[in-house]
Motif scaffolding. Structure first.
Motif, PDB file in Angstrom:
ATOM      1  N   GLY A  51       0.881  -1.164   0.000  1.00 36.35           N
ATOM      2  CA  GLY A  51       0.000   0.000   0.000  1.00 36.35           C
ATOM      3  C   GLY A  51       0.916   1.211   0.000  1.00 36.35           C
ATOM      4  N   VAL A  52       0.517   2.264   0.690  1.00 38.25           N
ATOM      5  CA  VAL A  52       1.366   3.465   0.732  1.00 38.25           C
ATOM      6  C   VAL A  52       1.806   3.758   2.169  1.00 38.25           C
ATOM      7  CG1 VAL A  52       0.551   4.495  -1.437  1.00 38.25           C
ATOM      8  CG2 VAL A  52      -0.685   4.956   0.694  1.00 38.25           C
ATOM      9  N   GLN A  53       2.754   4.692   2.250  1.00 43.91           N
ATOM     10  CA  GLN A  53       3.445   5.009   3.511  1.00 43.91           C
ATOM     11  C   GLN A  53       2.516   5.144   4.724  1.00 43.91           C
ATOM     12  OE1 GLN A  53       6.981   5.957   3.508  1.00 43.91           O
ATOM     13  NE2 GLN A  53       6.962   6.165   5.726  1.00 43.91           N
ATOM     14  N   PHE A  54       1.454   5.954   4.584  1.00 43.78           N
ATOM     15  CA  PHE A  54       0.641   6.214   5.789  1.00 43.78           C
ATOM     16  C   PHE A  54      -0.005   4.931   6.307  1.00 43.78           C
ATOM     17  CE2 PHE A  54      -2.773   6.863   2.607  1.00 43.78           C
ATOM     18  CZ  PHE A  54      -3.825   6.181   3.208  1.00 43.78           C
ATOM     19  N   MET A  55      -0.256   3.982   5.419  1.00 44.74           N
ATOM     20  CA  MET A  55      -0.879   2.718   5.832  1.00 44.74           C
ATOM     21  C   MET A  55       0.129   1.876   6.618  1.00 44.74           C
ATOM     22  SD  MET A  55      -2.960   1.804   2.358  1.00 44.74           S
ATOM     23  CE  MET A  55      -4.253   2.908   1.775  1.00 44.74           C
TER      24      MET A  55
ATOM     25  N   VAL B 274      -7.044   9.242   7.945  1.00 44.25           N
ATOM     26  CA  VAL B 274      -5.900   8.336   8.122  1.00 44.25           C
ATOM     27  C   VAL B 274      -4.817   8.576   7.056  1.00 44.25           C
ATOM     28  CG1 VAL B 274      -6.871   6.436   6.758  1.00 44.25           C
ATOM     29  CG2 VAL B 274      -5.401   5.914   8.733  1.00 44.25           C
ATOM     30  N   ASN B 275      -5.214   9.176   5.933  1.00 39.83           N
ATOM     31  CA  ASN B 275      -4.241   9.543   4.891  1.00 39.83           C
ATOM     32  C   ASN B 275      -3.459  10.772   5.356  1.00 39.83           C
ATOM     33  OD1 ASN B 275      -6.372   7.988   3.719  1.00 39.83           O
ATOM     34  ND2 ASN B 275      -5.719   8.605   1.689  1.00 39.83           N
ATOM     35  N   SER B 276      -2.589  10.564   6.339  1.00 33.71           N
ATOM     36  CA  SER B 276      -1.800  11.647   6.930  1.00 33.71           C
ATOM     37  C   SER B 276      -0.589  11.009   7.612  1.00 33.71           C
ATOM     38  CB  SER B 276      -2.650  12.409   7.962  1.00 33.71           C
ATOM     39  OG  SER B 276      -3.183  11.507   8.914  1.00 33.71           O
TER      40      SER B 276
ATOM     41  N   PRO C 222     -15.676   8.923  -1.346  1.00 38.06           N
ATOM     42  CA  PRO C 222     -15.902  10.294  -0.844  1.00 38.06           C
ATOM     43  C   PRO C 222     -14.740  11.253  -1.096  1.00 38.06           C
ATOM     44  CG  PRO C 222     -15.574   8.757   0.982  1.00 38.06           C
ATOM     45  CD  PRO C 222     -15.683   7.926  -0.261  1.00 38.06           C
ATOM     46  N   GLU C 223     -13.627  10.754  -1.644  1.00 36.13           N
ATOM     47  CA  GLU C 223     -12.553  11.681  -2.043  1.00 36.13           C
ATOM     48  C   GLU C 223     -12.878  12.378  -3.354  1.00 36.13           C
ATOM     49  OE1 GLU C 223      -8.778   9.670  -2.121  1.00 36.13           O
ATOM     50  OE2 GLU C 223      -8.952   9.076  -0.032  1.00 36.13           O
ATOM     51  N   CYS C 224     -13.976  11.976  -4.016  1.00 34.12           N
ATOM     52  CA  CYS C 224     -14.354  12.636  -5.271  1.00 34.12           C
ATOM     53  C   CYS C 224     -14.937  14.020  -4.976  1.00 34.12           C
ATOM     54  CB  CYS C 224     -15.399  11.805  -6.003  1.00 34.12           C
ATOM     55  SG  CYS C 224     -14.761  10.251  -6.635  1.00 34.12           S
TER      56      CYS C 224
ATOM     57  N   CYS D  75      -7.124  14.483  -3.249  1.00 37.67           N
ATOM     58  CA  CYS D  75      -6.433  13.354  -3.881  1.00 37.67           C
ATOM     59  C   CYS D  75      -6.323  13.611  -5.384  1.00 37.67           C
ATOM     60  CB  CYS D  75      -7.224  12.071  -3.645  1.00 37.67           C
ATOM     61  SG  CYS D  75      -6.668  10.755  -4.747  1.00 37.67           S
ATOM     62  N   PRO D  76      -5.086  13.700  -5.895  1.00 34.11           N
ATOM     63  CA  PRO D  76      -4.913  13.992  -7.324  1.00 34.11           C
ATOM     64  C   PRO D  76      -5.521  12.932  -8.242  1.00 34.11           C
ATOM     65  CG  PRO D  76      -2.816  14.154  -6.136  1.00 34.11           C
ATOM     66  CD  PRO D  76      -3.812  13.559  -5.189  1.00 34.11           C
ATOM     67  N   SER D  77      -5.671  11.715  -7.747  1.00 31.50           N
ATOM     68  CA  SER D  77      -6.257  10.658  -8.593  1.00 31.50           C
ATOM     69  C   SER D  77      -7.777  10.784  -8.640  1.00 31.50           C
ATOM     70  CB  SER D  77      -5.876   9.276  -8.057  1.00 31.50           C
ATOM     71  OG  SER D  77      -4.485   9.215  -7.835  1.00 31.50           O
ATOM     72  N   HIS D  78      -8.398  11.034  -7.496  1.00 31.93           N
ATOM     73  CA  HIS D  78      -9.867  11.105  -7.471  1.00 31.93           C
ATOM     74  C   HIS D  78     -10.418  12.380  -8.114  1.00 31.93           C
ATOM     75  CE1 HIS D  78      -9.525   7.668  -4.776  1.00 31.93           C
ATOM     76  NE2 HIS D  78     -10.766   7.423  -5.113  1.00 31.93           N
ATOM     77  N   VAL D  79      -9.657  13.485  -8.059  1.00 29.23           N
ATOM     78  CA  VAL D  79     -10.206  14.706  -8.675  1.00 29.23           C
ATOM     79  C   VAL D  79     -10.232  14.597 -10.204  1.00 29.23           C
ATOM     80  CG1 VAL D  79      -9.626  16.251  -6.757  1.00 29.23           C
ATOM     81  CG2 VAL D  79      -8.025  16.027  -8.685  1.00 29.23           C
TER      82      VAL D  79
ATOM     83  N   GLY E  85       4.368   6.928  -1.433  1.00 29.10           N
ATOM     84  CA  GLY E  85       3.714   7.867  -0.505  1.00 29.10           C
ATOM     85  C   GLY E  85       2.304   8.179  -0.978  1.00 29.10           C
ATOM     86  N   CYS E  86       1.653   9.087  -0.260  1.00 25.69           N
ATOM     87  CA  CYS E  86       0.317   9.545  -0.673  1.00 25.69           C
ATOM     88  C   CYS E  86       0.406  11.059  -0.836  1.00 25.69           C
ATOM     89  CB  CYS E  86      -0.721   9.187   0.385  1.00 25.69           C
ATOM     90  SG  CYS E  86      -2.297  10.051   0.168  1.00 25.69           S
ATOM     91  N   PRO E  87       0.281  11.568  -2.068  1.00 25.82           N
ATOM     92  CA  PRO E  87       0.400  13.013  -2.294  1.00 25.82           C
ATOM     93  C   PRO E  87      -0.574  13.825  -1.434  1.00 25.82           C
ATOM     94  CG  PRO E  87       0.217  11.837  -4.386  1.00 25.82           C
ATOM     95  CD  PRO E  87       0.068  10.809  -3.309  1.00 25.82           C
ATOM     96  N   MET E  88      -1.753  13.269  -1.171  1.00 33.48           N
ATOM     97  CA  MET E  88      -2.683  14.023  -0.316  1.00 33.48           C
ATOM     98  C   MET E  88      -2.137  14.160   1.099  1.00 33.48           C
ATOM     99  SD  MET E  88      -6.182  13.007   1.368  1.00 33.48           S
ATOM    100  CE  MET E  88      -7.275  12.678   0.024  1.00 33.48           C
ATOM    101  N   ALA E  89      -1.587  13.069   1.627  1.00 33.56           N
ATOM    102  CA  ALA E  89      -1.034  13.115   2.987  1.00 33.56           C
ATOM    103  C   ALA E  89       0.078  14.164   3.074  1.00 33.56           C
ATOM    104  CB  ALA E  89      -0.506  11.735   3.388  1.00 33.56           C
TER     105      ALA E  89
ATOM    106  N   ILE F 254      -5.891   6.913 -11.615  1.00 35.40           N
ATOM    107  CA  ILE F 254      -4.804   5.976 -11.250  1.00 35.40           C
ATOM    108  C   ILE F 254      -3.955   6.643 -10.180  1.00 35.40           C
ATOM    109  CG2 ILE F 254      -2.727   4.788 -12.084  1.00 35.40           C
ATOM    110  CD1 ILE F 254      -4.008   4.744 -14.848  1.00 35.40           C
ATOM    111  N   CYS F 255      -3.599   5.876  -9.162  1.00 36.97           N
ATOM    112  CA  CYS F 255      -2.695   6.391  -8.134  1.00 36.97           C
ATOM    113  C   CYS F 255      -1.300   5.821  -8.415  1.00 36.97           C
ATOM    114  CB  CYS F 255      -3.178   5.949  -6.750  1.00 36.97           C
ATOM    115  SG  CYS F 255      -2.046   6.459  -5.447  1.00 36.97           S
ATOM    116  N   PRO F 256      -0.395   6.656  -8.949  1.00 31.90           N
ATOM    117  CA  PRO F 256       0.904   6.126  -9.383  1.00 31.90           C
ATOM    118  C   PRO F 256       1.720   5.520  -8.240  1.00 31.90           C
ATOM    119  CG  PRO F 256       0.573   8.383 -10.173  1.00 31.90           C
ATOM    120  CD  PRO F 256      -0.537   8.093  -9.210  1.00 31.90           C
ATOM    121  N   THR F 257       1.586   6.070  -7.041  1.00 28.47           N
ATOM    122  CA  THR F 257       2.441   5.546  -5.957  1.00 28.47           C
ATOM    123  C   THR F 257       1.949   4.176  -5.473  1.00 28.47           C
ATOM    124  OG1 THR F 257       1.195   6.960  -4.448  1.00 28.47           O
ATOM    125  CG2 THR F 257       3.351   7.742  -5.149  1.00 28.47           C
ATOM    126  N   MET F 258       0.645   3.936  -5.576  1.00 24.64           N
ATOM    127  CA  MET F 258       0.122   2.605  -5.226  1.00 24.64           C
ATOM    128  C   MET F 258       0.734   1.539  -6.135  1.00 24.64           C
ATOM    129  SD  MET F 258      -2.278   1.933  -2.898  1.00 24.64           S
ATOM    130  CE  MET F 258      -3.120   2.891  -1.646  1.00 24.64           C
ATOM    131  N   LYS F 259       1.042   1.945  -7.366  1.00 28.48           N
ATOM    132  CA  LYS F 259       1.523   0.971  -8.352  1.00 28.48           C
ATOM    133  C   LYS F 259       3.037   0.721  -8.245  1.00 28.48           C
ATOM    134  CE  LYS F 259      -2.645   1.095 -10.004  1.00 28.48           C
ATOM    135  NZ  LYS F 259      -3.646   0.696  -9.022  1.00 28.48           N
TER     136      LYS F 259
END
Ligand code: 13P
Ligand code: SF4
Length: 304
Positions: A62-66, A115-117, A201-203, A174-178, A87-91, A261-266
């Motif tokens: 997953g990503v860092q915050f998780m 939690v995305n922090s 809900p991040e949309c 979130c850059p992916s959801h927007v 990482g998570c760009p939103m965090a 697409i969330c590039p960091t997840m990939k």
């Protein structure tokens, strides 16, 4: 399956046993990584699983915050993140220092952090939430008129709309959801008039307004299982389609946007999962002074 893939999977399995490791995998991960999971889930489900595991090593796909949340809850376990750049760009849109400044402007406010922090931001917060429980957490928050919600303005806005509580929103997103636009949904609804629409809900609010249900990724998995609808438009990161299609072969899942697409997840791959177990890197560890304060906010969320 190619011979090389089979050999890779065999190596991963045998090393996993030797290390007494568990693979916790987020719903947005690459399909091949989801397929080796001991458990696949949303942020809340993964942290609950981490809190209960008997494994010595948690490999967090997953990503860092998780991974940080797992380490906050299980300081005695080794938590591995196979790529340190995941990482998570939103965090990253908020820091503890900037949150402290905001708290000074609103000294009576309570802080709810998604939690995305980072662990440092959690340490500055009163209670944590995920997309699965944010509405309930805010509903339960008593003893304050003012709430600062960080860092996702869109989740915060959605929670406000559901609870009727006004909140001071941090301008993160979130850059992916927007990338999911309302016109994507209206176009697909015209093409698939029988389809149900579920979005995260991040949309943006213009997008959530068009949905039949607004759900965490775990909520979407349950919705897909239980609905009578045979066509479902999915407004979230497209990695979730792998699991949805695998678990519901008779239903059609249509991504609201292929751009989500969330590039960091990939960044997590089978190769770096193996490498991570071989070398026991990258170990995610939170300094105790931060961990204890962050844990108070996470525990408050997990209490129910
Ligand atoms: P979930 O908790 O719904 O899986 O969401 C995590 C996330 O990062 C969404 O972008
Ligand atoms: Fe962060 Fe968005 Fe990626 Fe989720 S999808 S990890 S919120 S950037």
């Amino acid at each position: 399956m190619a011979n090389s893939d089979a050999a890779l999977l065999e190596k991963i399995e045998s090393l996993k046993k030797r290390r007494n490791a568990i693979f916790l995998v987020h719903n947005y991960q690459l399909g091949e990584v989801q397929d080796i999971a001991d458990f696949t889930g949303d942020s809340l489900e993964l942290s609950q699983k981490a809190a209960k595991t008997n494994a010595d090593v948690i490999v967090f796909c997953g990503v860092q915050f998780m991974a940080e949340t797992a380490s906050i809850l299980c300081p005695d376990k080794i938590v591995l993140l196979p790529d340190m750049h995941a990482g998570c760009p939103m965090a990253d849109m908020i820091t503890a220092e900037r949150l402290r400044e905001k708290k000074k402007e609103h000294p009576r406010a309570k802080v709810v952090c998604y939690v995305n922090s980072s662990a440092e931001v959690k340490a500055e917060s009163d209670v944590c939430c995920t997309s699965a429980n944010a509405v309930r957490i805010v509903e339960k928050l008593t003893g304050t008129e003012e709430i600062i919600f960080v860092p996702d303005q869109y989740l915060g806005n959605y929670v406000s709309s559901q609870t009727g509580r006004e909140m001071i929103l941090w301008p993160g997103y979130c850059p992916s959801h927007v990338r999911i636009q309302p016109q994507d949904i209206t176009r697909l609804k015209a093409e698939y008039p029988q389809a149900k629409v579920v979005v995260h809900p991040e949309c943006r609010p213009e997008v959530t307004a068009l949905a039949n249900a607004v759900l965490s990724t775990g909520g979407m998995i349950r919705f897909a299982r239980e609905t009578d609808a045979e066509e479902i438009i999915i407004g979230t990161e497209i990695g979730i389609l792998h699991r949805l299609r695998k678990e519901n072969p008779g239903k059609k899942f249509i991504p609201a946007s292929e751009q989500a697409i969330c590039p960091t997840m990939k960044l997590i791959t089978l190769e770096n999962v193996l490498w991570s177990l071989e070398n026991m890197v990258h170990q995610v560890k939170i300094p105790e002074i931060i961990r204890l304060r962050a844990k108070a906010a996470v525990d408050k969320m997990l209490e129910g």
